[in-house]
Enzyme design. Structure first.
Site, PDB file in Angstrom:
ATOM      1  N   SER A  73      14.833   7.643  79.184  1.00 39.69           N
ATOM      2  CA  SER A  73      15.527   9.028  78.496  1.00 39.69           C
ATOM      3  C   SER A  73      16.577   8.492  77.717  1.00 39.69           C
ATOM      4  O   SER A  73      17.763   7.875  77.918  1.00 39.69           O
ATOM      5  CB  SER A  73      16.100   9.793  79.787  1.00 39.69           C
ATOM      6  OG  SER A  73      16.992  10.642  79.331  1.00 39.69           O
TER       7      SER A  73
ATOM      8  N   HIS B 271      11.640   9.532  76.504  1.00 40.00           N
ATOM      9  CA  HIS B 271      11.804  10.847  76.843  1.00 40.00           C
ATOM     10  C   HIS B 271      13.115  11.463  76.190  1.00 40.00           C
ATOM     11  O   HIS B 271      14.173  10.906  76.113  1.00 40.00           O
ATOM     12  CB  HIS B 271      12.207  10.702  78.510  1.00 40.00           C
ATOM     13  CG  HIS B 271      12.458  12.034  79.352  1.00 40.00           C
ATOM     14  ND1 HIS B 271      11.504  12.666  79.757  1.00 40.00           N
ATOM     15  CD2 HIS B 271      13.553  12.659  79.714  1.00 40.00           C
ATOM     16  CE1 HIS B 271      12.000  14.010  80.392  1.00 40.00           C
ATOM     17  NE2 HIS B 271      13.249  13.599  80.376  1.00 40.00           N
TER      18      HIS B 271
ATOM     19  N   ASP C 187      15.518  14.723  76.073  1.00 38.15           N
ATOM     20  CA  ASP C 187      16.145  15.808  76.659  1.00 38.15           C
ATOM     21  C   ASP C 187      17.046  16.803  75.964  1.00 38.15           C
ATOM     22  O   ASP C 187      17.744  16.630  75.203  1.00 38.15           O
ATOM     23  CB  ASP C 187      17.397  15.166  77.939  1.00 38.15           C
ATOM     24  CG  ASP C 187      16.492  14.611  78.883  1.00 38.15           C
ATOM     25  OD1 ASP C 187      15.725  14.948  79.595  1.00 38.15           O
ATOM     26  OD2 ASP C 187      16.689  13.328  79.316  1.00 38.15           O
TER      27      ASP C 187
ATOM     28  N   MET D 131      18.941  20.182  75.743  1.00 39.92           N
ATOM     29  CA  MET D 131      19.848  21.000  76.612  1.00 39.92           C
ATOM     30  C   MET D 131      20.535  21.832  75.761  1.00 39.92           C
ATOM     31  O   MET D 131      21.212  21.645  74.629  1.00 39.92           O
ATOM     32  CB  MET D 131      20.885  20.336  77.248  1.00 39.92           C
ATOM     33  CG  MET D 131      20.148  19.163  78.274  1.00 39.92           C
ATOM     34  SD  MET D 131      21.494  18.105  79.182  1.00 39.92           S
ATOM     35  CE  MET D 131      20.367  16.998  80.008  1.00 39.92           C
TER      36      MET D 131
ATOM     37  N   HIS E  76      11.485  17.302  76.926  1.00 42.34           N
ATOM     38  CA  HIS E  76      11.907  17.891  78.055  1.00 42.34           C
ATOM     39  C   HIS E  76      12.945  19.063  77.738  1.00 42.34           C
ATOM     40  O   HIS E  76      14.078  18.782  77.314  1.00 42.34           O
ATOM     41  CB  HIS E  76      12.224  17.015  79.206  1.00 42.34           C
ATOM     42  CG  HIS E  76      12.912  17.562  80.279  1.00 42.34           C
ATOM     43  ND1 HIS E  76      13.848  16.868  81.281  1.00 42.34           N
ATOM     44  CD2 HIS E  76      12.786  18.864  80.797  1.00 42.34           C
ATOM     45  CE1 HIS E  76      14.245  17.709  82.333  1.00 42.34           C
ATOM     46  NE2 HIS E  76      13.623  18.864  82.125  1.00 42.34           N
TER      47      HIS E  76
ATOM     48  N   MET F  75      15.377  21.843  78.220  1.00 49.58           N
ATOM     49  CA  MET F  75      16.130  22.522  79.112  1.00 49.58           C
ATOM     50  C   MET F  75      16.746  23.584  78.709  1.00 49.58           C
ATOM     51  O   MET F  75      17.968  23.678  78.057  1.00 49.58           O
ATOM     52  CB  MET F  75      17.042  21.540  79.966  1.00 49.58           C
ATOM     53  CG  MET F  75      16.360  20.683  80.823  1.00 49.58           C
ATOM     54  SD  MET F  75      17.466  19.103  81.216  1.00 49.58           S
ATOM     55  CE  MET F  75      16.914  18.253  79.914  1.00 49.58           C
TER      56      MET F  75
ATOM     57  N   MET G  76      11.996  17.181  89.070  1.00 46.79           N
ATOM     58  CA  MET G  76      13.300  16.917  88.925  1.00 46.79           C
ATOM     59  C   MET G  76      13.842  16.225  90.239  1.00 46.79           C
ATOM     60  O   MET G  76      13.871  17.066  91.367  1.00 46.79           O
ATOM     61  CB  MET G  76      14.214  17.985  88.251  1.00 46.79           C
ATOM     62  CG  MET G  76      14.020  18.543  87.136  1.00 46.79           C
ATOM     63  SD  MET G  76      14.218  17.387  85.765  1.00 46.79           S
ATOM     64  CE  MET G  76      15.712  16.878  85.806  1.00 46.79           C
TER      65      MET G  76
ATOM     66  N   PHE H  35      22.664  16.407  83.250  1.00 47.34           N
ATOM     67  CA  PHE H  35      23.530  15.261  82.958  1.00 47.34           C
ATOM     68  C   PHE H  35      22.616  14.004  83.396  1.00 47.34           C
ATOM     69  O   PHE H  35      21.866  14.065  84.669  1.00 47.34           O
ATOM     70  CB  PHE H  35      24.633  15.359  83.912  1.00 47.34           C
ATOM     71  CG  PHE H  35      25.484  16.571  83.554  1.00 47.34           C
ATOM     72  CD1 PHE H  35      26.473  16.747  82.217  1.00 47.34           C
ATOM     73  CD2 PHE H  35      25.666  17.719  84.192  1.00 47.34           C
ATOM     74  CE1 PHE H  35      27.142  17.511  81.919  1.00 47.34           C
ATOM     75  CE2 PHE H  35      26.076  18.673  83.893  1.00 47.34           C
ATOM     76  CZ  PHE H  35      27.027  18.895  82.783  1.00 47.34           C
ATOM     77  N   GLY H  36      22.708  12.833  82.609  1.00 47.45           N
ATOM     78  CA  GLY H  36      22.460  11.736  83.175  1.00 47.45           C
ATOM     79  C   GLY H  36      23.161  11.089  84.172  1.00 47.45           C
ATOM     80  O   GLY H  36      24.462  11.706  84.673  1.00 47.45           O
TER      81      GLY H  36
ATOM     82  N   ASP I 233      12.089  12.715  87.441  1.00 46.67           N
ATOM     83  CA  ASP I 233      13.082  12.435  86.383  1.00 46.67           C
ATOM     84  C   ASP I 233      14.737  12.839  87.061  1.00 46.67           C
ATOM     85  O   ASP I 233      14.693  13.821  87.642  1.00 46.67           O
ATOM     86  CB  ASP I 233      13.065  13.489  85.253  1.00 46.67           C
ATOM     87  CG  ASP I 233      14.096  13.599  83.971  1.00 46.67           C
ATOM     88  OD1 ASP I 233      14.914  12.568  83.980  1.00 46.67           O
ATOM     89  OD2 ASP I 233      13.909  14.334  83.190  1.00 46.67           O
TER      90      ASP I 233
ATOM     91  N   GLY J 105      17.920  10.051  88.478  1.00 44.08           N
ATOM     92  CA  GLY J 105      18.544   9.100  89.538  1.00 44.08           C
ATOM     93  C   GLY J 105      17.442   8.067  89.828  1.00 44.08           C
ATOM     94  O   GLY J 105      17.486   7.477  90.743  1.00 44.08           O
TER      95      GLY J 105
END
Ligand code: DX5
Ligand code: ZN
Length: 232
Positions: A16, A41, A43, A45, A75, A77, A146, A152-153, A184, A186
């Site tokens: 990501s 990946h 992201d 947002m 992805h 969001m 998820m 947040f990463g 996706d 952790g």
């Protein structure tokens, strides 16, 4: 033979870029691809569906023009998703996934993604049941589970995601459709084996890869942990 161990395609590692150095994004993407990434990946947002703001179609198009040799996994969001689906398809996305909460017409948006020439997926937050999947299995190329709340990463893996992965794996195998099962949030070296054993075949990792000193070593060790789990 245990049919649940049969996969229609190989395991994918999807770094990501949320955790990449954005000031050097092209070089960071080149580096993870050289290190063995299967997907990039991406992201997106919007400070509305999630409390954070990242990157949009022009950055995807810039990477495409830079020359990204693996598929870009967008992805979303964002809420709404309608316009951005076509914008990202034009910008070079291969996969486009969105959250059912962010769509008024899930079936329509999945069809829209495929008609735009991309692969379509739905994303399930930790507290969102898989119910929406059952009626659209024929329109899905990806289910994304998820294992953190999106936004947040660098957050910790929520263990309940393993139960949902098993449920999704059963749904996919029973359906017979070649749907990828992505996780996706952790994902680290110390839990990726258990995640693979629960049924995932596509592994997003942001901080675990971009926060490491040696991307090749990290991705290689991830693959080894997945392979060990598959053989167990
Ligand atoms: C979170 C994003 C993730 C994030 C994962 O909302 O969807 O893709 O980058 O980051 P890590 O792997 O650090 O949890
Ligand atoms: Zn993501």
């Amino acid at each position: 033979m245990d049919m649940s161990k049969l996969r229609m395609h190989a395991d994918f590692i999807a770094p990501s870029i949320l955790s990449a150095d954005f000031a050097r994004l092209g070089a960071e993407v080149d580096a993870v691809i050289a290190a063995g990434a299967d997907l990039i990946h991406f992201d997106v947002m919007d400070n509305h569906y999630v409390p954070n703001l990242t990157i949009g179609p022009p950055v995807c198009a810039a990477l495409q023009q830079h020359g990204v040799s693996v598929p870009i996994d967008v992805h979303l969001m964002v809420d709404p998703v309608d316009r951005l689906i076509d914008d990202f398809a034009r910008a070079g996305a291969r996969y486009i996934t969105f959250h059912p909460e962010a769509s008024r017409h899930i079936d329509r948006n999945l069809t829209q993604i495929r008609e735009a020439g991309c692969l379509a997926g739905l994303v399930f937050n930790p507290a969102t049941p898989l119910a929406a999947v059952r009626h659209v299995l024929d329109k899905l190329d990806m289910i994304l589970i998820m294992s953190v709340n999106p936004g947040f990463g660098g957050q910790s893996f929520i263990p309940g995601a393993l139960t949902k992965l098993r449920e999704a794996r059963t749904l996919i195998d029973t359906s017979g459709y070649p749907i990828r099962l992505e996780i996706d949030g952790g994902v680290k070296l110390d839990n990726i084996g258990a995640i693979a054993a629960a049924g995932a075949d596509t592994f997003v990792a942001g901080s675990a890869i971009f926060g490491s000193a040696d991307y090749t070593a990290t991705i290689t060790r991830m693959r080894q942990a997945i392979a060990a789990a598959r053989q167990a």
